[in-house]
Design a protein around this motif. Structure first.
Motif, PDB file in Angstrom:
ATOM      1  N   ARG A 127       0.811  -1.211   0.000  1.00  0.00           N
ATOM      2  CA  ARG A 127       0.000   0.000   0.000  1.00  0.00           C
ATOM      3  C   ARG A 127       0.849   1.267   0.000  1.00  0.00           C
ATOM      4  O   ARG A 127       0.500   2.254  -0.654  1.00  0.00           O
ATOM      5  N   ALA A 128       1.965   1.261   0.724  1.00  0.00           N
ATOM      6  CA  ALA A 128       2.788   2.471   0.798  1.00  0.00           C
ATOM      7  C   ALA A 128       3.289   2.876  -0.583  1.00  0.00           C
ATOM      8  O   ALA A 128       3.302   4.069  -0.920  1.00  0.00           O
ATOM      9  N   THR A 129       3.678   1.885  -1.389  1.00  0.00           N
ATOM     10  CA  THR A 129       4.160   2.184  -2.732  1.00  0.00           C
ATOM     11  C   THR A 129       3.060   2.814  -3.577  1.00  0.00           C
ATOM     12  O   THR A 129       3.287   3.807  -4.281  1.00  0.00           O
ATOM     13  N   PHE A 130       1.854   2.250  -3.510  1.00  0.00           N
ATOM     14  CA  PHE A 130       0.759   2.774  -4.327  1.00  0.00           C
ATOM     15  C   PHE A 130       0.279   4.126  -3.828  1.00  0.00           C
ATOM     16  O   PHE A 130      -0.076   5.000  -4.616  1.00  0.00           O
ATOM     17  N   GLU A 131       0.279   4.313  -2.504  1.00  0.00           N
ATOM     18  CA  GLU A 131      -0.102   5.621  -1.946  1.00  0.00           C
ATOM     19  C   GLU A 131       0.826   6.709  -2.459  1.00  0.00           C
ATOM     20  O   GLU A 131       0.394   7.826  -2.751  1.00  0.00           O
ATOM     21  N   ALA A 132       2.107   6.379  -2.563  1.00  0.00           N
ATOM     22  CA  ALA A 132       3.086   7.377  -2.997  1.00  0.00           C
ATOM     23  C   ALA A 132       2.865   7.822  -4.435  1.00  0.00           C
ATOM     24  O   ALA A 132       3.366   8.880  -4.837  1.00  0.00           O
ATOM     25  N   LEU A 133       2.103   7.049  -5.219  1.00  0.00           N
ATOM     26  CA  LEU A 133       1.835   7.428  -6.599  1.00  0.00           C
ATOM     27  C   LEU A 133       0.769   8.508  -6.708  1.00  0.00           C
ATOM     28  O   LEU A 133       0.670   9.177  -7.737  1.00  0.00           O
ATOM     29  N   VAL A 134      -0.028   8.692  -5.662  1.00  0.00           N
ATOM     30  CA  VAL A 134      -1.176   9.600  -5.744  1.00  0.00           C
ATOM     31  C   VAL A 134      -1.100  10.744  -4.738  1.00  0.00           C
ATOM     32  O   VAL A 134      -2.073  11.465  -4.527  1.00  0.00           O
ATOM     33  N   ARG A 135       0.041  10.899  -4.109  1.00  0.00           N
ATOM     34  CA  ARG A 135       0.234  12.016  -3.173  1.00  0.00           C
ATOM     35  C   ARG A 135       1.650  12.560  -3.343  1.00  0.00           C
ATOM     36  O   ARG A 135       2.587  11.806  -3.659  1.00  0.00           O
ATOM     37  N   ASN A 136       1.821  13.849  -3.107  1.00  0.00           N
ATOM     38  CA  ASN A 136       3.162  14.344  -2.829  1.00  0.00           C
ATOM     39  C   ASN A 136       3.605  13.745  -1.501  1.00  0.00           C
ATOM     40  O   ASN A 136       2.776  13.472  -0.627  1.00  0.00           O
ATOM     41  N   THR A 137       4.895  13.564  -1.339  1.00  0.00           N
ATOM     42  CA  THR A 137       5.406  13.060  -0.065  1.00  0.00           C
ATOM     43  C   THR A 137       6.563  13.936   0.399  1.00  0.00           C
ATOM     44  O   THR A 137       7.242  14.570  -0.415  1.00  0.00           O
ATOM     45  N   ALA A 138       6.766  13.949   1.714  1.00  0.00           N
ATOM     46  CA  ALA A 138       7.883  14.693   2.309  1.00  0.00           C
ATOM     47  C   ALA A 138       8.396  13.881   3.485  1.00  0.00           C
ATOM     48  O   ALA A 138       7.784  13.866   4.555  1.00  0.00           O
ATOM     49  N   THR A 139       9.517  13.197   3.281  1.00  0.00           N
ATOM     50  CA  THR A 139      10.053  12.289   4.291  1.00  0.00           C
ATOM     51  C   THR A 139      11.227  12.936   5.020  1.00  0.00           C
ATOM     52  O   THR A 139      12.208  13.333   4.388  1.00  0.00           O
ATOM     53  N   PRO A 140      11.163  13.055   6.365  1.00  0.00           N
ATOM     54  CA  PRO A 140      12.312  13.578   7.121  1.00  0.00           C
ATOM     55  C   PRO A 140      13.503  12.632   7.005  1.00  0.00           C
ATOM     56  O   PRO A 140      13.366  11.427   7.202  1.00  0.00           O
ATOM     57  N   THR A 141      14.659  13.193   6.667  1.00  0.00           N
ATOM     58  CA  THR A 141      15.836  12.345   6.478  1.00  0.00           C
ATOM     59  C   THR A 141      17.071  12.804   7.271  1.00  0.00           C
ATOM     60  O   THR A 141      17.847  11.971   7.709  1.00  0.00           O
ATOM     61  N   ILE A 142      17.286  14.107   7.446  1.00  0.00           N
ATOM     62  CA  ILE A 142      18.483  14.594   8.137  1.00  0.00           C
ATOM     63  C   ILE A 142      18.080  15.666   9.151  1.00  0.00           C
ATOM     64  O   ILE A 142      17.471  16.673   8.789  1.00  0.00           O
ATOM     65  N   PHE A 143      18.431  15.447  10.419  1.00  0.00           N
ATOM     66  CA  PHE A 143      18.142  16.392  11.489  1.00  0.00           C
ATOM     67  C   PHE A 143      19.480  16.922  12.007  1.00  0.00           C
ATOM     68  O   PHE A 143      20.387  16.148  12.284  1.00  0.00           O
ATOM     69  N   ALA A 144      19.597  18.239  12.151  1.00  0.00           N
ATOM     70  CA  ALA A 144      20.858  18.819  12.626  1.00  0.00           C
ATOM     71  C   ALA A 144      20.576  19.973  13.579  1.00  0.00           C
ATOM     72  O   ALA A 144      19.694  20.805  13.328  1.00  0.00           O
ATOM     73  N   SER A 145      21.333  20.006  14.673  1.00  0.00           N
ATOM     74  CA  SER A 145      21.194  21.127  15.615  1.00  0.00           C
ATOM     75  C   SER A 145      22.232  20.998  16.712  1.00  0.00           C
ATOM     76  O   SER A 145      22.665  19.893  17.042  1.00  0.00           O
ATOM     77  N   GLY A 146      22.592  22.128  17.287  1.00  0.00           N
ATOM     78  CA  GLY A 146      23.402  22.133  18.493  1.00  0.00           C
ATOM     79  C   GLY A 146      24.853  21.783  18.275  1.00  0.00           C
ATOM     80  O   GLY A 146      25.217  21.067  17.342  1.00  0.00           O
ATOM     81  N   THR A 147      25.684  22.318  19.190  1.00  0.00           N
ATOM     82  CA  THR A 147      27.113  22.006  19.190  1.00  0.00           C
ATOM     83  C   THR A 147      27.613  21.610  20.569  1.00  0.00           C
ATOM     84  O   THR A 147      28.709  21.087  20.704  1.00  0.00           O
ATOM     85  N   LYS A 148      26.806  21.890  21.622  1.00  0.00           N
ATOM     86  CA  LYS A 148      27.207  21.567  22.995  1.00  0.00           C
ATOM     87  C   LYS A 148      26.026  20.966  23.743  1.00  0.00           C
ATOM     88  O   LYS A 148      24.891  21.413  23.598  1.00  0.00           O
ATOM     89  N   ILE A 149      26.328  19.958  24.586  1.00  0.00           N
ATOM     90  CA  ILE A 149      25.262  19.273  25.291  1.00  0.00           C
ATOM     91  C   ILE A 149      24.623  20.150  26.365  1.00  0.00           C
ATOM     92  O   ILE A 149      23.481  19.924  26.772  1.00  0.00           O
ATOM     93  N   ASN A 150      25.330  21.188  26.829  1.00  0.00           N
ATOM     94  CA  ASN A 150      24.780  22.011  27.908  1.00  0.00           C
ATOM     95  C   ASN A 150      24.275  23.364  27.415  1.00  0.00           C
ATOM     96  O   ASN A 150      24.202  24.324  28.182  1.00  0.00           O
ATOM     97  N   MET A 151      23.909  23.431  26.158  1.00  0.00           N
ATOM     98  CA  MET A 151      23.400  24.685  25.606  1.00  0.00           C
ATOM     99  C   MET A 151      22.204  24.414  24.708  1.00  0.00           C
ATOM    100  O   MET A 151      22.272  23.581  23.800  1.00  0.00           O
TER     101      MET A 151
END
Length: 451
Positions: free
Chosen positions: A288-312
């Protein structure tokens, strides 16, 4: 029908195993050794392949089989493959991804399906056309490109923009991935041949927050805000957009359940309210996921980035989204749909985009593809199809080429072929590979032999 001698098939299998052993994971790619390996085979067969590209370590391979001038009546046909592969986590694999193990009737390895298997299939047929002295009505060009998995900038896009002469200038046809494999559904066999593919919109979504010492939790935390947005997007189903290629493909697949299902699909699937309710009744859960993707735009989160210090607490966070566009939709359309789900307060930048591509299936080559598959499997049904991903065909289209995803493989019902693309334990069944080489040869001889 052509039958490949077993000794010749073993040569093809050995070449595939050798090709898989070149680790062409992109990034960084490093396709040169793999391209040189194929170039050596071509030189031994009397071709003069060229290796060209923007970077020395990442060339594209092009070889040409010329038709006799007195027979040349049509524009060239390209057999296209890519040599780069996506990363593989060897700890998750039954066999190491770059060892090219032959086991259980398959060759296992990253690229076995996507797309070194077709590289060897197309190469084998290309060599056979020369060896058997087939009188061609056009030039045939073998192309093995770099960088398809990272956007094509160093591969087919570079060739189209910088060396279109190597591609024949104005090729009439390109045979590429993805299609021609057996798709089992409701006890019937279908052979989808790709005539359309979604476009891309790679996006960067940014949230801002209040920076400060993380011993004091901040209500305006950028990571938390963006994390909530990512979770919403992951759960959401974006609006329903049924293009003509998707509607035709889904209708023909539904025909396997009888004329009533086909009528319902054809007449009601376009309805934005009824369509989402009907699809689960027409398509098995596992697909179903493959067929659903044919009839909708999709936006999949792939890369998350933030922060440089654990205490900030960081001042901002970014999320990169792999967006895919159905025919008729744009990157701006997708951004509007994302904002409707995620809410306001985010900056969304379009990093790269190009529209969906649709090709005409009413051509002499498609008719030969259909005839070739029907000859090999008279009970199978050939269907023009659309894929949710993109391929090098989107670039070749700029030269005026009609491109088909035709990578023929006869597959057993218990093999989840779609899951092998970019998945663990990628492998290609050897009996299916042999069937594919024979089928591709028959199709090309039927389509290209000078009359």
């Amino acid at each position: 029908m052509f039958e490949l001698p077993e000794s010749d098939f073993r040569v093809a299998v050995d070449r595939l195993r050798d090709l898989i052993r070149f680790d062409t994971t992109n990034p960084p790619g490093n396709e040169r050794e793999a391209a040189e390996f194929l170039a050596g085979i071509l030189r031994e067969a009397g071709f003069s392949p060229e290796l060209v590209g923007r970077h020395e370590s990442r060339p594209n391979l092009v070889a040409r089989l010329d038709a006799k001038p007195e027979n040349r009546r049509n524009r060239p046909l390209i057999l296209s493959c890519h040599l780069d592969v996506v990363p593989a986590d060897r700890e998750r694999w039954t066999h190491p991804p770059f060892d090219a193990v032959e086991a259980d009737g398959c060759v296992w390895g990253r690229g076995a399906i996507d797309m070194k298997g077709f590289a060897v299939m197309a190469l084998t047929v290309f060599l056979l056309l020369k060896e058997k002295k087939i009188e061609l009505d056009r030039d045939v060009i073998f192309v093995a490109v770099a960088d398809e998995e990272a956007g094509t900038n160093l591969g087919s896009r570079w060739l189209v923009e910088n060396r279109p002469d190597l591609l024949g200038g104005d090729p009439e046809y390109v045979i590429n991935e993805v299609g021609g494999f057996t798709l089992h559904q409701h006890g019937k066999r279908f052979y989808p041949v790709q005539v359309a593919e979604k476009g891309i919109a790679w996006l960067r979504m940014t949230a801002t927050g209040r920076p400060g010492h993380s011993s004091l939790p901040q209500p305006e935390n950028a990571i938390a805000k963006l994390g909530e947005a990512a979770a919403k997007l992951n759960r959401a189903s974006l609006p329903w957009h049924v293009s003509e290629p998707a509607r035709y493909f889904l209708t023909e697949m539904a025909r396997g359940r009888g004329p009533v299902a086909a009528w319902v699909c054809r007449n009601l699937l376009l309805n934005r309210r009824l369509g989402p309710l009907l699809l689960p009744l027409l398509v098995p859960r596992e697909r179903r996921a493959t067929f659903e993707a044919l009839v909708r735009n999709t936006a999949t989160p792939t890369i998350f980035a933030s922060g440089t210090k654990i205490n900030m607490s960081p001042p901002n966070a970014t999320l990169e989204l792999d967006g895919r566009l159905v025919p008729g939709q744009t990157a701006d359309d997708l951004v509007r749909e994302i904002r409707a789900v995620a809410g306001s307060g985010f900056e969304i930048e379009i990093l790269s985009d190009f529209p969906a591509t649709v090709f005409d299936s009413d051509t002499p080559l498609f008719q030969k593809i259909e005839a070739g598959l029907n000859a090999r499997d008279p009970d199978g049904s050939v269907i023009p199809s659309m894929i949710p991903g993109f391929t090098d065909s989107s670039n070749y289209a700029r030269l005026g080429a009609t491109c088909y995803g035709f990578y023929p493989l006869k597959l057993p019902p218990d093999l989840d072929f779609a899951a092998l693309f970019h998945g663990d334990d990628e492998r290609i069944p050897l009996d299916g590979l042999k069937w594919g080489i024979e089928t591709l040869y028959d199709v090309l001889v039927g389509a290209l032999e000078a009359k």
